[in-house]
Design an enzyme around this catalytic site. Structure first.
Site, PDB file in Angstrom:
ATOM      1  N   ASP A 314      65.339  44.355  34.056  1.00  0.00           N
ATOM      2  CA  ASP A 314      66.444  44.885  34.873  1.00  0.00           C
ATOM      3  C   ASP A 314      67.569  43.874  35.071  1.00  0.00           C
ATOM      4  OD1 ASP A 314      65.190  47.319  35.146  1.00  0.00           O
ATOM      5  OD2 ASP A 314      64.175  46.767  37.006  1.00  0.00           O
ATOM      6  N   LYS A 341      67.704  53.229  30.074  1.00  0.00           N
ATOM      7  CA  LYS A 341      67.730  53.032  31.525  1.00  0.00           C
ATOM      8  C   LYS A 341      68.739  54.019  32.136  1.00  0.00           C
ATOM      9  CE  LYS A 341      64.664  49.755  31.621  1.00  0.00           C
ATOM     10  NZ  LYS A 341      63.339  50.038  32.189  1.00  0.00           N
TER      11      LYS A 341
HETATM   12  C1  S3P Z   1      59.929  49.767  37.200  1.00  0.00           C
HETATM   13  C2  S3P Z   1      59.698  49.482  35.900  1.00  0.00           C
HETATM   14  C3  S3P Z   1      60.774  49.229  34.927  1.00  0.00           C
HETATM   15  C4  S3P Z   1      62.089  48.889  35.609  1.00  0.00           C
HETATM   16  C5  S3P Z   1      62.394  49.819  36.736  1.00  0.00           C
HETATM   17  C6  S3P Z   1      61.288  49.787  37.779  1.00  0.00           C
HETATM   18  C7  S3P Z   1      58.774  50.047  38.077  1.00  0.00           C
HETATM   19  O1  S3P Z   1      60.961  50.401  34.156  1.00  0.00           O
HETATM   20  O2  S3P Z   1      63.132  48.916  34.675  1.00  0.00           O
HETATM   21  O3  S3P Z   1      63.608  49.450  37.354  1.00  0.00           O
HETATM   22  O4  S3P Z   1      58.936  50.045  39.312  1.00  0.00           O
HETATM   23  O5  S3P Z   1      57.682  50.249  37.536  1.00  0.00           O
HETATM   24  P1  S3P Z   1      60.048  50.685  32.858  1.00  0.00           P
HETATM   25  O6  S3P Z   1      58.664  50.830  33.329  1.00  0.00           O
HETATM   26  O7  S3P Z   1      60.571  51.956  32.277  1.00  0.00           O
HETATM   27  O8  S3P Z   1      60.274  49.511  31.966  1.00  0.00           O
END
Ligand code: S3P
Length: 430
Positions: A314, A341
């Site tokens: 992120d 995203k």
């Molecule tokens: C998150 C996982 C990440 C991240 C998101 C929050 C989470 O996404 O980018 O902001 O809380 O599990 P991804 O699991 O799709 O990588």
């Protein structure tokens, strides 16, 4: 507020307590909902994404008392106490809400529809629906996207590899595993954030956690939580990068979550020459927490990929901003996940930073920045993406002239107090 005006060249100085961690706030609500008894959550993040989870949990029949905006009591209904909602659950713009709920609701005795705003309806959901089906879930996507229809069903266990390095998918499978007839084991080849595993273990679930695998066994009950949510390192990253690049800055951030699956940004900034140190390390709610001190220094370019990218997924738009101020070339690869995203973050960060004169190039799985560049002033747009809006607000701190960021209400998705916190350490935001 629709736009943010940034006057550059004010050093950042002082202390900040960043807001509660977004990922941990979501998980605390979802797991407290199915715990046996009342959980007390303090330092909860009242951002739009987490409030979407809160509303969904209420729609599933769980009573939540909000004492003040950051302190809640969740009256858990036990693993089998959720009730069918009267209509579709609205996940608003929150991917974490939708994907984690997909797992939690796959093994219930009632059916649910998960939906959300257009931005969320564009994001891929087969990555979570596919593996859940392998556990027996009856789940339909709309051409790979939400709305998701989840039908009442019974789940069996299984061994599942993560096809994408996603903590949301991993967490969905582990939550489904609580309802499966035999163990669910998830294998990951990169260290995605492990907050779900840590919280489940803390609540007494039968879970084993290795570096590359987590296995959850069928569970009868989860103990309620009493948890202070650690400060969000993904929110702290904005003042950290600001202080690293604005000459004369020195900022101390207190109570920040320093879970190693999240601290890629600190490691990379240190590799770039940033002066950052971590102290006061302790545990809170089974999560490591510490104090981060950062002061401005000269940065140099860096090459990152692989596991490091996963540990700072992120923060990559923000790293691109830091890279514009670093001597030499910064290259990010293995980051194709950025394209799915809230926006295609490779395309949007490149387009917006170029408007400020950055020398930045798009690659299929990342980007390349040449620095240092004296960013010009100008007008940029967040594309409705909270992390891009805040990264551009940090870029404005080192531009030659005023920067105006349009479309900034999305900041409330993850960091509602961003502007006031940044102003409290000296940013000239209006
Ligand atoms: C998150 C996982 C990440 C991240 C998101 C929050 C989470 O996404 O980018 O902001 O809380 O599990 P991804 O699991 O799709 O990588």
């Amino acid at each position: 507020m629709k736009r943010l005006r940034i006057e550059p060249h004010h050093p950042l100085q002082g202390r900040l307590q960043p807001p509660g961690d977004k990922s941990i706030s979501h998980r605390a609500l979802l797991l407290a909902a199915i715990a046996d008894g009342d959980s007390v959550i303090t330092n909860f993040l009242p951002s739009r994404d987490c409030l979407a989870t809160l509303a969904c949990v209420r729609d599933l029949g769980v009573h939540i008392t909000v004492h003040d905006h950051a302190t809640l009591t969740v009256h858990g209904r036990g693993l089998h106490g959720l009730r069918s909602s009267t209509g579709p659950l609205d996940c608003v713009r929150s991917g974490t809400t939708m994907r984690l709920l997909a797992g939690l609701l796959s093994g219930q005795a009632f059916s649910t529809i998960l939906t959300g705003e257009e931005q969320l309806l564009r994001r891929p959901m087969e990555r979570v629906a596919g593996p859940l089906r392998r556990l027996g879930a009856k789940i339909e996507t709309s051409d790979g996207h939400a709305p998701l229809s989840i039908h009442a069903g019974e789940l069996q266990g299984g061994n599942l590899p993560l096809s994408v390095p996603s903590a949301q998918v991993k967490s969905a499978l582990l939550l489904a595993g609580l309802y499966a007839s035999s163990p669910v084991s998830v294998h990951q080849s990169a260290p995605t954030r492990d907050h779900t595993e840590r919280m489940l273990a803390w609540m007494g679930a039968d879970i084993t956690i290795d570096v590359d695998r987590a296995t959850v066994n069928p569970t009868n009950c989860l103990s309620p939580l009493s948890i202070g949510i650690p400060g969000d390192i993904s929110a702290a990253a904005f003042p950290i990068v600001g202080a690293a690049i604005v000459p004369g800055s020195e900022v101390i951030l207190t109570g920040v979550g320093i879970n190693a699956t999240r601290t890629g940004i600190v490691d990379v900034l240190q590799e770039m020459g940033a002066q950052i140190d971590i102290s006061h390390e302790h545990m809170e709610g089974n999560e490591p927490v510490g104090q981060i001190r950062v002061s401005a220094s000269a940065l140099r370019g860096v090459r990152i990929g692989g596991e490091t990218v996963v540990r700072m997924i992120d923060e990559l738009p923000l790293l691109a901003v830091a890279a514009t101020q670093a001597e030499g070339r910064t290259e990010v690869c293995d980051a194709a996940e950025l394209r799915v995203k809230e926006t295609d973050r490779i395309a949007t960060v490149v387009a917006e930073l170029r408007k400020l004169g950055a020398r930045i190039e798009e690659k299929p799985d990342g980007l390349v920045v040449e620095g240092p560049t004296a960013l010009t002033g100008g007008t940029v747009d967040s594309h409705g993406d909270h992390r891009l809006a805040m990264a551009l607000a940090i870029a404005g701190l080192v531009a030659e002239k005023e920067v105006v960021v349009h479309n900034i209400s999305c900041i409330g998705d993850s960091f509602p107090d961003f502007i006031s916190q940044m102003k409290s350490i000296g940013a000239s935001y209006d």
